[in-house]
Scaffold this motif. Structure first.
Motif, short mmCIF file in Angstrom:
data_model
loop_
_atom_site.label_atom_id
_atom_site.label_comp_id
_atom_site.label_asym_id
_atom_site.label_seq_id
_atom_site.Cartn_x
_atom_site.Cartn_y
_atom_site.Cartn_z
N TYR A 43 19.33 0.09 -24.35
CA TYR A 43 17.83 0.70 -24.84
C TYR A 43 17.28 -0.54 -25.39
N GLN A 44 17.97 -1.45 -26.05
CA GLN A 44 17.33 -2.56 -26.73
C GLN A 44 16.76 -3.67 -25.60
N SER A 45 17.54 -3.78 -24.58
CA SER A 45 17.16 -4.60 -23.62
C SER A 45 15.79 -3.93 -22.93
N GLY A 46 15.75 -2.82 -22.76
CA GLY A 46 14.56 -2.16 -22.39
C GLY A 46 13.12 -2.43 -23.29
N VAL A 47 13.53 -2.11 -24.47
CA VAL A 47 12.35 -2.44 -25.23
C VAL A 47 11.97 -4.19 -25.35
N GLU A 48 12.86 -4.68 -25.26
CA GLU A 48 12.43 -6.40 -25.07
C GLU A 48 11.75 -6.62 -23.77
N SER A 49 12.46 -6.12 -22.99
CA SER A 49 11.43 -6.27 -21.33
C SER A 49 10.41 -5.63 -21.46
N TYR B 88 -2.16 -2.29 -7.71
CA TYR B 88 -1.04 -1.30 -7.87
C TYR B 88 -1.38 -0.86 -9.25
N LYS B 89 -1.37 0.75 -9.24
CA LYS B 89 -1.61 1.41 -10.42
C LYS B 89 -0.64 2.40 -10.85
N GLY B 90 0.54 2.18 -10.18
CA GLY B 90 1.62 3.22 -10.48
C GLY B 90 2.62 2.79 -11.76
N ASN B 91 3.54 3.63 -11.84
CA ASN B 91 4.44 3.24 -12.95
C ASN B 91 5.18 1.92 -12.75
N LEU B 92 5.57 1.21 -13.79
CA LEU B 92 6.40 0.17 -13.85
C LEU B 92 7.64 0.33 -14.54
N ILE B 93 8.64 0.86 -13.98
CA ILE B 93 9.74 1.30 -14.56
C ILE B 93 10.92 0.21 -14.92
N ILE B 94 10.97 -0.16 -16.15
CA ILE B 94 12.08 -1.30 -16.56
C ILE B 94 13.45 -0.44 -16.40
N GLU B 95 14.47 -0.89 -15.55
CA GLU B 95 15.61 -0.44 -15.40
C GLU B 95 16.49 -1.30 -16.14
N SER B 96 16.95 -0.95 -17.35
CA SER B 96 17.51 -1.75 -18.28
C SER B 96 19.19 -1.35 -18.21
N ARG B 97 20.01 -2.23 -18.84
CA ARG B 97 21.18 -1.98 -19.16
C ARG B 97 21.67 -1.15 -20.52
N ASP C 94 0.88 -1.33 0.02
CA ASP C 94 0.08 0.03 0.08
C ASP C 94 0.77 1.18 0.06
N ARG C 95 2.06 1.14 0.18
CA ARG C 95 2.99 2.45 0.04
C ARG C 95 3.86 2.62 -1.04
N PHE C 96 3.43 1.57 -2.07
CA PHE C 96 4.34 1.65 -3.28
C PHE C 96 3.89 2.76 -4.18
N ILE C 97 4.67 3.57 -4.68
CA ILE C 97 4.07 4.61 -5.49
C ILE C 97 4.80 4.52 -6.79
N ASN C 98 5.87 3.37 -7.01
CA ASN C 98 6.92 3.41 -8.12
C ASN C 98 7.56 1.82 -7.95
N VAL C 99 7.58 1.43 -9.08
CA VAL C 99 8.14 -0.08 -9.20
C VAL C 99 9.23 -0.28 -10.20
N HIS C 100 10.21 -0.56 -9.88
CA HIS C 100 11.34 -0.97 -10.83
C HIS C 100 11.48 -2.48 -11.10
N ILE C 101 11.59 -2.52 -12.40
CA ILE C 101 11.36 -4.03 -12.84
C ILE C 101 12.75 -4.32 -13.67
N SER D 25 4.41 -6.29 -21.32
CA SER D 25 3.22 -6.04 -21.99
C SER D 25 2.35 -7.44 -22.30
N GLU D 26 3.07 -8.35 -22.68
CA GLU D 26 2.64 -9.72 -22.54
C GLU D 26 2.03 -10.11 -21.42
#
Length: 252
Positions: free
Chosen positions: A237-243, A226-235, A189-196, A248-249
């Motif tokens: 750009y391409q890894s971020g797009v793949e993730s 949870y309705k906040g952002n899901l932020i892909i922390e990638s190494r 209930d305290r989450f307002i951001n999630v890093h993935i 999304s799936e």
């Protein structure tokens, strides 16, 4: 909202990175370091941001910053840097800044208790500044790595006690501690951001989703409403797009 954050981006000119991010994403969590130090790009940012269909959040700087420093001058300067970040975020109408809780002393052993006290003093100041600037501050849980505070759910509970600060839940970091379930059960209930990002449970590898051992289908289910952002922390750009495609799936 699925977004991206990548430390690599901060090595490049902001005006070149922004349009590239906008090609694939609707949200960008800007890592406010190096070429993307927020105060330095604030004017340029104002002139460019409305030209792109992007929303934004900020990851506060971490280099040369220690909110838990036993050296009071360094701790105070670290708080001042966070203040400047919040002020710039407010000027840019960005409503969320994610912050690391600090480091215990790397030179002298048995100083963690004192470092925690210093961190609490700094977080209390950030709690007040969050209200003053109207910018939410999310404290991020840290991975299994020497000297970092806030690695376990119990550690985070202690650090956040007595504040109204929110939390950035880093799934990959929690996995290195074997504490994904503990963080969700205690702080959902305290989450307002999630890093993935993914890893194999030992190191903070920031792998593309599916390359490690995290059961993201289960984690997303456990996050519930949870309705906040899901932020892909990638190494990269391409890894971020793949993730992003994999995530999304999973979200259907």
């Amino acid at each position: 909202m699925i977004g991206i954050s990548c430390t690599e981006f901060s090595a490049y000119d902001f005006k070149e990175v922004l349009p590239e991010v906008a090609k694939e994403f609707k949200h960008w969590e800007i890592f406010a370091e190096a070429e993307h130090h927020l105060r330095g790009i604030e004017g340029l940012f104002k002139t460019m941001k409305d030209a792109y269909e992007l929303s934004y959040s900020i990851h506060a700087p971490i280099s040369d910053i220690n909110l838990a420093s036993l050296n009071e001058r360094i701790r105070e300067d670290s708080v001042i840097e966070m203040l400047a970040t919040l002020e710039s975020a407010a000027n840019l109408d960005i409503g969320l800044v994610t912050v690391h809780p600090g480091l215990t002393c790397m030179a002298v052993p048995y100083m963690e208790e004192k470092a925690v006290m210093k961190a609490k003093k700094s977080l209390g100041a950030l709690d007040r500044l969050s209200d003053e600037y109207g910018v939410a501050v999310a404290i991020e849980n840290m991975p299994s790595f020497p000297f970092m505070l806030g690695q376990t759910a119990e550690d985070m509970k202690d650090l956040l006690d007595g504040t109204n600060l929110k939390m950035c839940f880093d799934i990959g970091h929690a996995n290195t501690m074997g504490q994904i379930d503990e963080f969700i059960s205690q702080f959902k209930d305290r989450f307002i951001n999630v890093h993935i990002h993914d890893n194999n449970g030992k190191m903070d590898e920031h792998l593309t989703l599916g390359e490690g051992n995290i059961d993201f289908k289960k984690v997303l289910k456990d996050l519930g409403n949870y309705k906040g952002n899901l932020i892909i922390e990638s190494r990269s750009y391409q890894s971020g797009v793949e993730s992003r495609n994999i995530l999304s799936e999973l979200l259907g």
